[in-house]
Motif scaffolding. Structure first.
Motif, mmCIF file in Angstrom:
data_model
loop_
_atom_site.group_PDB
_atom_site.id
_atom_site.type_symbol
_atom_site.label_atom_id
_atom_site.label_comp_id
_atom_site.label_asym_id
_atom_site.label_seq_id
_atom_site.Cartn_x
_atom_site.Cartn_y
_atom_site.Cartn_z
ATOM 1 N N GLY A 1 -27.351 -50.869 18.094
ATOM 2 C CA GLY A 1 -28.766 -50.275 18.411
ATOM 3 C C GLY A 1 -28.924 -48.879 17.892
ATOM 4 O O GLY A 1 -28.656 -48.834 16.450
ATOM 5 N N LYS A 2 -29.098 -47.849 18.589
ATOM 6 C CA LYS A 2 -29.308 -46.527 18.134
ATOM 7 C C LYS A 2 -28.098 -45.682 18.004
ATOM 8 O O LYS A 2 -27.301 -46.021 18.860
ATOM 9 N N ILE A 3 -27.795 -44.934 16.913
ATOM 10 C CA ILE A 3 -26.636 -43.803 17.086
ATOM 11 C C ILE A 3 -26.812 -42.608 17.226
ATOM 12 O O ILE A 3 -28.292 -42.180 17.220
ATOM 13 N N ASP A 4 -26.212 -41.554 17.360
ATOM 14 C CA ASP A 4 -26.497 -40.269 17.790
ATOM 15 C C ASP A 4 -26.143 -39.172 16.630
ATOM 16 O O ASP A 4 -26.462 -38.245 16.479
ATOM 17 N N ILE A 5 -24.993 -39.660 15.984
ATOM 18 C CA ILE A 5 -24.318 -38.727 14.954
ATOM 19 C C ILE A 5 -24.204 -39.402 13.618
ATOM 20 O O ILE A 5 -23.342 -40.422 13.708
ATOM 21 N N LEU A 6 -24.333 -38.728 12.708
ATOM 22 C CA LEU A 6 -23.996 -39.249 11.190
ATOM 23 C C LEU A 6 -23.165 -38.325 10.535
ATOM 24 O O LEU A 6 -23.840 -36.947 10.329
ATOM 25 N N VAL A 7 -22.116 -38.828 9.942
ATOM 26 C CA VAL A 7 -21.432 -37.563 9.038
ATOM 27 C C VAL A 7 -21.314 -38.152 7.929
ATOM 28 O O VAL A 7 -20.599 -39.142 7.710
ATOM 29 N N HIS A 8 -21.435 -37.394 6.720
ATOM 30 C CA HIS A 8 -21.276 -37.651 5.412
ATOM 31 C C HIS A 8 -20.062 -36.765 4.957
ATOM 32 O O HIS A 8 -20.225 -35.700 4.789
ATOM 33 N N SER A 9 -18.762 -37.606 4.813
ATOM 34 C CA SER A 9 -17.591 -36.832 4.323
ATOM 35 C C SER A 9 -17.128 -37.603 3.019
ATOM 36 O O SER A 9 -15.990 -38.025 3.176
ATOM 37 N N LEU A 10 -17.948 -37.558 2.219
ATOM 38 C CA LEU A 10 -17.360 -38.162 0.782
ATOM 39 C C LEU A 10 -17.959 -37.468 -0.285
ATOM 40 O O LEU A 10 -18.959 -36.941 -0.374
ATOM 41 N N ALA A 11 -17.389 -37.687 -1.362
ATOM 42 C CA ALA A 11 -17.610 -37.017 -2.888
ATOM 43 C C ALA A 11 -17.053 -37.740 -3.849
ATOM 44 O O ALA A 11 -15.788 -38.339 -3.336
ATOM 45 N N ASN A 12 -17.585 -37.741 -5.027
ATOM 46 C CA ASN A 12 -16.636 -38.379 -6.045
ATOM 47 C C ASN A 12 -17.489 -37.879 -7.326
ATOM 48 O O ASN A 12 -18.599 -37.855 -7.670
ATOM 49 N N GLY A 13 -16.673 -37.379 -8.166
ATOM 50 C CA GLY A 13 -17.257 -36.819 -9.907
ATOM 51 C C GLY A 13 -16.305 -37.361 -10.490
ATOM 52 O O GLY A 13 -15.104 -36.768 -10.581
ATOM 53 N N PRO A 14 -16.502 -38.663 -11.440
ATOM 54 C CA PRO A 14 -15.317 -39.074 -12.258
ATOM 55 C C PRO A 14 -15.022 -38.030 -13.302
ATOM 56 O O PRO A 14 -13.984 -38.284 -13.888
ATOM 57 N N GLU A 15 -15.612 -37.198 -13.513
ATOM 58 C CA GLU A 15 -15.374 -36.244 -14.655
ATOM 59 C C GLU A 15 -14.962 -34.777 -14.108
ATOM 60 O O GLU A 15 -14.943 -33.687 -14.621
ATOM 61 N N VAL A 16 -14.567 -34.553 -12.896
ATOM 62 C CA VAL A 16 -14.251 -33.368 -12.182
ATOM 63 C C VAL A 16 -13.318 -32.340 -12.820
ATOM 64 O O VAL A 16 -13.503 -31.134 -12.565
ATOM 65 N N THR A 17 -12.405 -33.190 -13.588
ATOM 66 C CA THR A 17 -11.345 -32.258 -14.351
ATOM 67 C C THR A 17 -12.075 -31.620 -15.790
ATOM 68 O O THR A 17 -11.187 -30.813 -16.110
ATOM 69 N N LYS A 18 -13.395 -32.036 -16.065
ATOM 70 C CA LYS A 18 -13.738 -31.399 -17.328
ATOM 71 C C LYS A 18 -14.742 -30.363 -16.751
ATOM 72 O O LYS A 18 -15.424 -30.556 -15.688
ATOM 73 N N PRO A 19 -14.623 -29.372 -17.722
ATOM 74 C CA PRO A 19 -15.557 -28.107 -17.568
ATOM 75 C C PRO A 19 -16.834 -28.801 -17.810
ATOM 76 O O PRO A 19 -17.125 -29.760 -18.283
ATOM 77 N N LEU A 20 -18.009 -28.027 -16.911
ATOM 78 C CA LEU A 20 -19.286 -28.438 -16.974
ATOM 79 C C LEU A 20 -19.825 -28.452 -18.646
ATOM 80 O O LEU A 20 -20.436 -29.500 -18.792
ATOM 81 N N LEU A 21 -19.268 -27.550 -19.290
ATOM 82 C CA LEU A 21 -19.915 -27.544 -20.832
ATOM 83 C C LEU A 21 -19.376 -28.865 -21.383
ATOM 84 O O LEU A 21 -20.061 -28.958 -22.589
ATOM 85 N N GLU A 22 -18.280 -29.602 -20.865
ATOM 86 C CA GLU A 22 -17.914 -30.738 -21.492
ATOM 87 C C GLU A 22 -18.370 -31.963 -20.857
ATOM 88 O O GLU A 22 -17.810 -33.045 -21.043
#
Ligand code: NAD
Length: 338
Positions: A146-167
């Protein structure tokens, strides 16, 4: 109280009678009792990360815990749970164990079934699974609870996280935004209608949104900026429409599975290793940061204690965010008394 333990939040005196206090409830409200509340935590697949720590503190306060787990890591998580790998990390202050009542496969880059491409439908890591898009998971949670009370977003993903923004490529940048920022918007779109008024949503962000953190690339810094900005707008919209609060915790560095994956191959230290060392050397509080520290802040923000707190980015980072100079910089040598 000890580091890692839940602070004793009970406060039983209710003598205050000033106009700033509610006359209908006493200060017993300081007891964090989440019995009967349901919390959905998206982004739990082991016990090393912030999602687990928040789940545990919520469970400690009595909440029912259900989680959303990314399909590629679902089996290994379920197997670990069956084998008892997380037993030690499940112990609650009353000596009991955190129970995860239900695990929903969830891929937060898809909103509805039509969004799932052929490459995923035929991917063996998704074999045998369906109903993992955000709208389908929300519908399933509603059918189950039915209804819930708490929603937590604990996720992230960046396939190019190792690359500088410039690249960073356009697709890498957009993928980071999709998985790490829009996913919160979509979760709220789909879950807010099944949340009780007074409920609370929480996400995890990182200081790279507002200060330059070398090594945190691929558009992940941009995604965290979006997440923080969206927190304010969503707080306004979801507050007015559904009576729920929306906050984010800017957490200090933690050696979680996701953070370890940022890597640093070929270098003496990985990203997360130097981020932790830097924080320890330069933050106002000269102490280790534990996932429980963020778990405790999460408990506060998701509880009625924070009923008037919404739209905030709360730093839980030993104070590193407020420093303007690095104490351990070579140029600072000789600046302090011996
Ligand atoms: N670890 C840190 O140093 C740190 C610091 C600040 C903020 N954070 C944030 O904390 C949050 C949790 O990360 P963590 O470091 O605790 O690691 P974690 O590995 O415990 O959590 C990340 C989770 O995201 C899941 N995930 C990835 N893509 C997904 C998708 N498309 N759909 C559903 N789930 C997906 C992963 O399976 C994993 O379970 C993230 O938002 C992260 O950016 C982490």
């Amino acid at each position: 109280f000890q580091l890692g333990a839940r602070p004793n939040l009970s406060h039983r005196s209710s003598k205050i009678t000033s106009k700033n206090t509610q006359t209908t409830t006493s200060l017993d409200a300081y007891n964090v009792d989440l019995k009967g509340k349901v919390a959905f935590i998206a982004g739990v697949a082991d016990s090393t990360g912030y999602g687990w720590a928040i789940a545990k503190q919520l469970a400690d306060a009595g909440a029912t815990i259900i989680v959303g787990t990314w399909p590629p890591v679902l089996k290994i998580f379920q197997m670990g749970l069956r084998k008892g790998d997380f037993e030690d990390d499940s112990v609650l202050t009353n000596g009991g164990k955190m129970e995860i009542e239900k695990i929903y496969p969830l891929d937060a880059v898809f909103d509805k079934p039509e969004d799932v491409p052929e490459s995923i439908l035929t991917n063996k890591r998704y074999a045998g699974l369906d109903g993992y898009t955000i709208s389908e998971v929300a519908a399933q949670v509603e059918a189950d609870y039915g209804k819930i009370d708490i929603l937590v977003h604990s996720l992230a993903n960046g396939p190019e996280v190792t690359k500088p923004l410039l690249e960073t490529s356009r697709s890498g940048y957009l993928a980071a935004s999709s998985a790490s920022a829009y996913s919160y918007v979509s979760l709220l779109q789909n879950f807010a209608p099944i949340m009780n008024p007074g409920g609370s949503a929480l996400s995890l962000t990182y200081i790279a949104s507002e200060r330059v953190i070398p090594g945190y690339g691929g558009g992940m810094s941009s995604a965290k900026s979006q997440l923080e900005s969206d927190t304010r707008t969503l707080a306004y919209e979801a507050g007015r429409k559904y009576g729920i609060r929306v906050n984010t915790v800017s957490a200090g560095p933690l050696k979680s599975r996701a953070a370890s994956a940022i890597g640093g191959k070929g270098k003496k230290k990985t990203f997360i290793e130097y981020a932790i060392d830097y924080s320890r050397a330069n933050a106002p509080m000269d102490q280790d940061l534990y996932s429980e520290d963020v778990g405790n802040a999460g408990l506060y923000l998701c509880s009625p204690m924070a009923r008037a707190v919404t739209g905030v980015t709360m730093y839980v980072d030993n104070g590193l965010n407020c420093m303007g100079m690095a104490l351990d910089a070579k140029s600072m040598e000789g600046s302090t008394e011996e």
